[in-house]
Write an enzyme that holds these catalytic residues in place. Structure first.
Site: not given
Ligand code: PBG
Length: 323
Positions: A120, A122, A130, A195, A217, A248, A312
């Site tokens: 990504c 970002c 992103c 996502k 986003r 996710k 985590y």
């Molecule tokens: C990058 C990305 C994000 C997460 C994983 N890859 C953040 C987002 O999309 O803002 C989030 C992971 C988490 O909250 O544990 N795009």
């Protein structure tokens, strides 16, 4: 009550009986630990909103990865925080970028871990979006080219799986074609296929320093209200060559995990994201919940149908298992 009737309690009478008929288990080999890596040496900075999570330099990252390997975790997911950012996010595909360096250091040390990289922009763009931004809009197709370049550079540096998390349309195809053209036909793509534009990413953005400097986003990540659309996204990514589909966040989307499970035959991953982790950890710290709440959350994700779980808490889980 007749003796012959069903009595659910018969099989709940002891720990060994309960274990015998348990429907769902969580093998440590299917847990993936996210790790944040930044430049420097001897760096280990706690992420305030995520107890137990750190931003580390490569040397410390290797220690964490070795521990993950020893505990039998399936893999680690790498997120890089670069020294400098620019409007194109060029640190993402730099041959000497932070994730590329980390992969170089890990490769020979952790043969039993699957090294997954977040693909990504970002964390690498000055504006925190992103992809490439023009007149306040995130451009789709030009971003896909940069993501493809990033994925190839990760594969070249030693990534076992690349995981695009940007939610641009067509990026899985672009990445597949670029990997194949560079000799990485065997590198799988774990696509963040489903996502959502979620408030549960807050602590991650603090950890990865990737909060968008303007807007949000919602123009590329999914509307939390939509579940049918998840299947369109999943099928689109499968058509484009995704090997594993990710949903996710996880807890707030257990129905979506189940839906994708029932309508596709691909391995499913689910990400128990930063905010979901932080919420439970905060309650544990206050003594309002105990650690079993985290176990219950993870097992629910498994029960919903996820094969791979990104968490985590993966190390804690493996440790509590060993006890
Ligand atoms: C990058 C990305 C994000 C997460 C994983 N890859 C953040 C987002 O999309 O803002 C989030 C992971 C988490 O909250 O544990 N795009």
């Amino acid at each position: 009550m007749e003796d012959s009737i069903y009595r659910g309690r018969r099989l709940r009478g002891s720990a060994s009986l309960r274990r015998l008929v348990r429907e769902t288990n969580l093998p440590t080999g299917q847990l993936v630990l996210p790790l944040f890596v930044e430049p420097g040496e001897g760096v280990r900075k706690p992420v305030p909103s995520m107890p137990g999570v750190f931003r580390t330099s490569v040397d410390e990252l290797v220690r964490d990865a070795l521990e993950a390997q020893e505990l039998g975790l399936g893999g680690i997911m790498l997120f890089g925080i670069p020294e400098t950012k620019d409007d194109r996010g060029s640190g993402a595909w730099a041959a000497d970028g932070i994730v590329q360096k980390a992969l170089g250091a890990l490769k020979s040390e952790t043969p039993d871990l699957v090294l997954i990289t977040d693909v990504c922009l970002c964390e690498y763009t000055s504006h925190g979006h992103c992809g490439l931004v023009e007149n306040g809009v995130v451009l789709n197709d030009p971003t896909c080219e940069l993501l493809a370049e990033t994925a190839v550079s990760h594969a070249r540096a030693g990534a076992d799986i690349v995981a695009p998390s940007d939610m641009m349309d067509g990026r899985v195809r672009a990445i597949r074609e670029a990997l194949d053209a560079s000799g990485f036909q065997q590198t799988p793509i774990l696509s963040y296929a489903v996502k959502y534009a979620s408030a549960f990413y807050g602590p991650f953005r603090e950890a990865a320093d990737s909060t968008p400097s303007f807007g949000d986003r919602k123009g590329y990540q999914m509307d939390p209200a939509n579940a049918e659309e998840a299947l369109r996204e999943a099928f689109a990514d499968l058509d484009e060559g995704a090997d594993i589909l990710m949903v996710k966040p996880a807890l707030a989307y257990l129905d979506v995990i189940r839906r994708v499970r029932e309508h596709t035959y691909a391995p499913i991953a689910a990400y128990h994201v930063s905010g979901e982790y932080a919420a439970i950890m905060a309650a544990i710290e206050r003594g309002w919940l105990d650690q079993r709440a985290m176990l219950e959350a993870l097992i629910s994700i498994r029960r919903a149908g996820a094969d791979v779980i990104v968490s985590y808490w993966a190390r804690e889980f493996a440790r509590s298992r060993l006890e």
